[in-house]
Motif scaffolding. Structure first.
Motif, PDB file in Angstrom:
ATOM      1  N   LYS A 163       0.736   4.402  -6.231  1.00  0.00           N
ATOM      2  CA  LYS A 163       1.291   6.138  -5.242  1.00  0.00           C
ATOM      3  C   LYS A 163       0.877   5.739  -4.119  1.00  0.00           C
ATOM      4  N   PRO A 164       1.156   6.207  -2.819  1.00  0.00           N
ATOM      5  CA  PRO A 164       1.458   5.516  -1.609  1.00  0.00           C
ATOM      6  C   PRO A 164      -0.760   5.490  -1.365  1.00  0.00           C
ATOM      7  N   GLN A 165      -0.881   4.062  -0.932  1.00  0.00           N
ATOM      8  CA  GLN A 165      -2.720   4.676  -0.840  1.00  0.00           C
ATOM      9  C   GLN A 165      -2.569   3.916   0.826  1.00  0.00           C
ATOM     10  N   SER A 166      -1.955   3.994   1.958  1.00  0.00           N
ATOM     11  CA  SER A 166      -1.847   3.938   3.569  1.00  0.00           C
ATOM     12  C   SER A 166      -3.207   4.442   3.671  1.00  0.00           C
ATOM     13  N   THR A 207      -3.865   2.093 -11.293  1.00  0.00           N
ATOM     14  CA  THR A 207      -3.622   3.355 -10.510  1.00  0.00           C
ATOM     15  C   THR A 207      -5.269   3.140  -9.149  1.00  0.00           C
ATOM     16  N   GLY A 208      -5.146   1.835  -9.323  1.00  0.00           N
ATOM     17  CA  GLY A 208      -6.080   1.868  -8.058  1.00  0.00           C
ATOM     18  C   GLY A 208      -5.973   1.976  -6.460  1.00  0.00           C
ATOM     19  N   ASP A 241       0.834  -1.170  -0.166  1.00  0.00           N
ATOM     20  CA  ASP A 241      -0.101  -0.194  -0.174  1.00  0.00           C
ATOM     21  C   ASP A 241       0.873   1.380   0.107  1.00  0.00           C
ATOM     22  N   ASP A 242       2.131   1.029  -0.279  1.00  0.00           N
ATOM     23  CA  ASP A 242       3.443   2.606  -0.051  1.00  0.00           C
ATOM     24  C   ASP A 242       3.393   2.461  -1.381  1.00  0.00           C
ATOM     25  N   GLY A 243       2.728   2.152  -1.998  1.00  0.00           N
ATOM     26  CA  GLY A 243       3.689   1.938  -3.586  1.00  0.00           C
ATOM     27  C   GLY A 243       4.284   1.042  -4.083  1.00  0.00           C
ATOM     28  N   ILE A 244       4.749   1.111  -5.421  1.00  0.00           N
ATOM     29  CA  ILE A 244       5.161   0.376  -6.347  1.00  0.00           C
ATOM     30  C   ILE A 244       7.187   0.958  -6.136  1.00  0.00           C
ATOM     31  N   THR A 245       7.831   1.994  -6.230  1.00  0.00           N
ATOM     32  CA  THR A 245       8.258   2.431  -5.999  1.00  0.00           C
ATOM     33  C   THR A 245       9.018   2.223  -4.387  1.00  0.00           C
ATOM     34  N   ALA A 246       8.412   1.832  -3.066  1.00  0.00           N
ATOM     35  CA  ALA A 246       9.003   1.996  -2.196  1.00  0.00           C
ATOM     36  C   ALA A 246       9.374   0.932  -1.284  1.00  0.00           C
ATOM     37  N   ASN A 282       5.314  -3.446   4.298  1.00  0.00           N
ATOM     38  CA  ASN A 282       4.975  -1.996   4.963  1.00  0.00           C
ATOM     39  C   ASN A 282       5.726  -0.990   6.364  1.00  0.00           C
ATOM     40  N   HIS A 283       6.192   0.316   5.676  1.00  0.00           N
ATOM     41  CA  HIS A 283       6.685   1.417   6.098  1.00  0.00           C
ATOM     42  C   HIS A 283       5.616   1.317   7.827  1.00  0.00           C
ATOM     43  N   GLY A 284       6.125   1.076   8.686  1.00  0.00           N
ATOM     44  CA  GLY A 284       4.779   1.125   9.827  1.00  0.00           C
ATOM     45  C   GLY A 284       4.356   0.233  10.583  1.00  0.00           C
ATOM     46  N   ALA A 285       3.493   0.241  11.493  1.00  0.00           N
ATOM     47  CA  ALA A 285       2.549  -1.034  11.939  1.00  0.00           C
ATOM     48  C   ALA A 285       1.436  -0.868  12.163  1.00  0.00           C
TER      49      ALA A 285
END
Length: 260
Positions: A45-48, A77-78, A17-22, A104-107
């Motif tokens: 793009k980010p979808q957190s 894009t979704g 959910d952080d996006g494909i470039t994370a 994921n970046h974060g808990a």
């Protein structure tokens, strides 16, 4: 004598959910790329915090991506859930052997699982009878150290591919933000009872109109030593089996006695 058929590699769908470039999704791909054929379908793009949202009011688009070199990859894009649906229906045209979401970046421990786009992607796969795992590292930094997360991701994925436990299996895996050498191991846990004590910071824009910025503090009300929060606080990787059936069976039994 007929030659034995070469066993096909398992297909591993990877999303986030952080996006494909994370950095987190790259770390996950690197951790499991030797375990099967990896196909990445992730948001552009980010979808957190999108939870289980799906796109219904506008078209979705998919574009091939070279982010991971020779590994087949697409940006969408979704939402994370859209990515899983499109991957199964339009890209793979079959169910993968396992779906991985993250890192994921974060808990995403405790109540975070409700809001998490990472875990909703994993749960969507489980709904479709695809064993799935969502991975989260308790570090929001773009320069986070994913070595420990990669190590335990590989252990878990190898085990599930070797011996699938349930076609609806979904694991919520969180990794403490410490060096790999300080992680004590895996601990199978329950979800802690904790929540955010939230507040909306009210501000005024340059045109004098009010707007609100969500803030809050994570509060753990659960002192059990079998919870994900306890495990992470004590440098264990927490593994919580989750499910999409939200029925409260204990309360159902009580209600049946009242309304029989």
């Amino acid at each position: 004598m007929a030659k034995a058929k070469k066993k096909e590699k398992p297909v591993i769908l990877v999303t986030n959910d952080d996006g494909i470039t994370a950095p987190g999704i790259r770390a996950l791909v690197d951790a499991v790329k030797d375990l099967g054929k990896v196909v990445v379908v992730a948001p552009d793009k980010p979808q957190s915090g999108m939870g289980h949202a799906i796109t219904i009011g506008q078209p979705l688009r998919l574009h091939a991506s070279t982010t991971f070199g020779d590994i087949e990859a697409y940006e969408c894009t979704g939402t994370p859930v859209d990515c899983v649906k499109l991957a199964v229906d339009k890209i793979l045209r079959r169910k993968p052997d396992i779906c991985l979401s993250g890192i994921n970046h974060g808990a995403n421990h405790s109540i975070n699982v409700i809001y998490s786009g990472t875990m909703s992607a994993a749960l969507e796969a489980a709904i479709e009878s695809i064993p799935s795992i969502g991975f989260s590292l308790l570090d929001y930094s773009i320069e986070a150290d994913f070595a420990g997360a990669q190590q335990y991701a590989k252990i878990l994925v190898e085990q599930i591919l070797k011996k699938p436990l349930d076609k609806h299996l979904c694991l919520n895996v969180n990794i403490p933000a410490v060096s790999a050498s300080l992680i004590k191991g895996l601990k199978v846990c329950r979800q802690a009872y904790a929540k955010y004590e939230e507040d909306f910071n009210e501000r005024t824009d340059p045109r004098g109109r009010n707007y609100y910025w969500l803030t809050g503090e994570f509060v753990n009300f659960d002192k059990g030593r079998d919870t994900d929060v306890w495990a992470l606080n004590n440098n264990y990787v927490s593994v919580v089996p989750v499910q999409f059936d939200l029925t409260h069976y204990g309360l159902k039994t009580k209600l049946e006695k009242i309304f029989k």
